[in-house]
Design an enzyme around this catalytic site. Sequence first.
Site, PDB file in Angstrom:
ATOM      1  N   LYS A  48       0.948  -1.125  -0.022  1.00 17.13           N
ATOM      2  CA  LYS A  48       0.096   0.159   0.027  1.00 17.13           C
ATOM      3  C   LYS A  48       0.875   1.419  -0.067  1.00 17.13           C
ATOM      4  O   LYS A  48       2.268   1.432   0.040  1.00 17.13           O
ATOM      5  CB  LYS A  48      -0.934  -0.163   1.246  1.00 17.13           C
ATOM      6  CG  LYS A  48      -1.949  -1.185   1.099  1.00 17.13           C
ATOM      7  CD  LYS A  48      -2.876  -0.939  -0.158  1.00 17.13           C
ATOM      8  CE  LYS A  48      -3.962  -1.976   0.012  1.00 17.13           C
ATOM      9  NZ  LYS A  48      -3.759  -3.381  -0.207  1.00 17.13           N
TER      10      LYS A  48
HETATM   11  C1  LIG Z   1      -9.827  -2.337  -1.571  1.00 19.16           C
HETATM   12  C2  LIG Z   1      -9.356  -3.202  -0.500  1.00 19.16           C
HETATM   13  N1  LIG Z   1      -9.768  -3.317   0.739  1.00 19.16           N
HETATM   14  C3  LIG Z   1      -9.486  -3.931   1.607  1.00 19.16           C
HETATM   15  C4  LIG Z   1      -8.046  -4.566   1.911  1.00 19.16           C
HETATM   16  C5  LIG Z   1      -7.530  -5.242   3.063  1.00 19.16           C
HETATM   17  O1  LIG Z   1      -6.683  -4.560   3.450  1.00 19.16           O
HETATM   18  P1  LIG Z   1      -5.677  -5.349   4.682  1.00 19.16           P
HETATM   19  O2  LIG Z   1      -4.817  -6.346   3.900  1.00 19.16           O
HETATM   20  O3  LIG Z   1      -4.929  -4.289   5.140  1.00 19.16           O
HETATM   21  O4  LIG Z   1      -6.666  -6.047   5.761  1.00 19.16           O
HETATM   22  C6  LIG Z   1      -7.715  -4.327   0.515  1.00 19.16           C
HETATM   23  C7  LIG Z   1      -6.074  -5.275   0.473  1.00 19.16           C
HETATM   24  O5  LIG Z   1      -5.630  -5.280  -0.372  1.00 19.16           O
HETATM   25  C8  LIG Z   1      -8.087  -3.729  -0.466  1.00 19.16           C
HETATM   26  O6  LIG Z   1      -7.376  -3.661  -1.765  1.00 19.16           O
END
Ligand SMILES: Cc1ncc(COP(=O)(O)O)c(C=O)c1O
Length: 396
Positions: free
Chosen positions: A194
């Site tokens: 990210k």
């Molecule tokens: C659009 C979206 N929402 C939520 C997430 C979840 O993030 P995390 O891995 O920090 O839980 C991601 C992860 O790639 C994502 O792309």
Amino acid sequence: MLADLAAKQTRRPEFVPFHVPQIDENEIRSVVETLKSGWLTTGIKVKQFEENFAQYVGCGHAIAVNSCTAALHLALEAVGIQEGDEVIVPTMTFTASAEVVLYFKARPVLVDCLPDTFNIDPDCVERAITSKTKAIIPVHFGGQPCDMEPILEIAQRHNLYIIEDAAHALPAKYHDKMVGTIGEITCFSFYATKTITTGEGGMATTENPEWAARMRMMSLHGISHDAWKRYAKEGSWYYEVLRPGFKYNLTDIGAAIGIEQLKKCGAFYAARKRIATAYDQAFADLPEIKTPQCKTDGQHAWHLYVIQLALERLKIKRDQFIEALKAQGIGTSVHFIPLHLHPYYRDTFGYTPDDFPNATRAYERIISLPIYPRMTNEDITHVIDAVKDVAQGNAK
Ligand SMILES: Cc1ncc(COP(=O)(O)O)c(C=O)c1O
């Protein structure tokens, strides 16, 4: 010819991975300092990270957790989602955005995306509302904010909560408002790929002090507010369990990375924007490729740079295009395989590809190119040359 090949190989010696995080001496020093401090789990570093984040985004409260998924779960819990409720989620997203709804035995109701930005289509949201609908989860696809005005208006008219999935959207602005200050609760991700990272991590932001307190409590087993201090000098051994909570707290080790990453968030953004501009210019005259449509009056965070293939002009399909790029040393990805095409969502809810024509059509055409601050000018040129080469070499 051999000389040509050798020249090409020296000019393009390396693989350009899809993503490499930008970790410098500052992050390393900060982590080492934390490791030596004797306090590894949630503590003053997390507090500092939360304060800095709240100030950066301009929000009232920021609650650090160990993923965006955890933040989304806590957000839905805080606003009171219950079994049998419905929550509207775009199909063009990662499974985390919808799976958190299922944690409550509630139903994620999928809706289609817009054909240009791949953000949630407000008209589809309106049509999906029933008497059971309690919330909408707009996902700011690739870092481009959704058009929030119609979504806010629909939510207000139907008395729905807006929980924003801003996993891609730091730093992003809708008009002049930072993402993180718009909906009821906004959830960010600090996963390794990210825009800033803590390895794994997330943050929930809100203006509402009650939801903030609830999310903080539930993020650490539902025990009383300063539970993390119970082993500290100023803390007390006594605590009370107020609710059955979760284990979602961020560590000080993660926060030590996050504090340093956040300082560079603006510089990282500028670097990604420069790459996006370079790609836009390079592909402007390439009819086989459609570049991302930037419709935002505000700021696109440029977490992703997603091209669409003009399949009618190409002899190959998307998967072959990806393989051809890989053969030329370029790592790519696909964001996303829409949820309705995955076995779980398809089989559980009976979705078909035709239910969400924009997302299904987009899925056949999209490729995410590398876009991150560690890319050198040579890397950027390498990507541009490879995309042009594959597109022109396979044009009809
Ligand atoms: C659009 C979206 N929402 C939520 C997430 C979840 O993030 P995390 O891995 O920090 O839980 C991601 C992860 O790639 C994502 O792309």
